[in-house]
Design an enzyme around this catalytic site. Sequence first.
Site, PDB file in Angstrom:
ATOM      1  CG  HIS A 184       6.343  11.019 -10.494  1.00 25.09           C
ATOM      2  ND1 HIS A 184       7.451  11.110 -10.899  1.00 25.09           N
ATOM      3  CD2 HIS A 184       5.588  10.446 -11.277  1.00 25.09           C
ATOM      4  CE1 HIS A 184       7.611  10.265 -11.978  1.00 25.09           C
ATOM      5  NE2 HIS A 184       6.472   9.784 -12.407  1.00 25.09           N
ATOM      6  CG  HIS A 188      -0.349   0.366   2.542  1.00 23.36           C
ATOM      7  ND1 HIS A 188       0.245  -0.810   3.003  1.00 23.36           N
ATOM      8  CD2 HIS A 188      -0.265   1.127   3.358  1.00 23.36           C
ATOM      9  CE1 HIS A 188       0.821  -0.448   4.229  1.00 23.36           C
ATOM     10  NE2 HIS A 188       0.458   1.005   4.494  1.00 23.36           N
ATOM     11  CD  GLU A 229       4.246   9.312 -15.493  1.00 18.80           C
ATOM     12  OE1 GLU A 229       4.425   8.958 -16.721  1.00 18.80           O
ATOM     13  OE2 GLU A 229       5.029   9.283 -14.552  1.00 18.80           O
ATOM     14  CD  GLU A 247      -9.856  -2.397  -3.969  1.00 16.72           C
ATOM     15  OE1 GLU A 247      -9.355  -3.455  -3.862  1.00 16.72           O
ATOM     16  OE2 GLU A 247     -11.257  -2.274  -3.933  1.00 16.72           O
TER      17      GLU A 247
END
Length: 134
Positions: free
Chosen positions: A64, A7, A109, A41
């Site tokens: 990023h 995560h 991105e 999620e």
Amino acid sequence: MITGVNHITLAVNDLERSIWFYTEVLGAKLRADWPRGAYLELGELWLCFTQADTPIQPRSDYTHIAFSCKDADFPAFSNRIKDHAELWQDNSSEGASLYFLDPDRHKLELHQGDLASRLTYYRAQSDRKVNVYD
């Protein structure tokens, strides 16, 4: 042995604003929330928000998080993001990419492609000094 990303946790200044951005703009599914945090999620990604105790300082480097989407969805999805987010750089890499900021100015991105397409691109670049391993 590491098998993948478990995560990602992001500190946020305004939990409700971040939940709205990630669910309504990026399409995340809210899985749990509490006064100082939330679980979302995004595809297979488990994303955690935690309420920051001090104002978040945006990074000035290239760090990023890049998200994938289906190739056919990229144009419409990137247009939706542009309507709600500031862009932080133009794309100069292989594949279509949209570089944008979330409400806390975390650099994100949206990228069209995968590691295989990136390696194929670098193999074809005779003027770059990039070692590509099989």
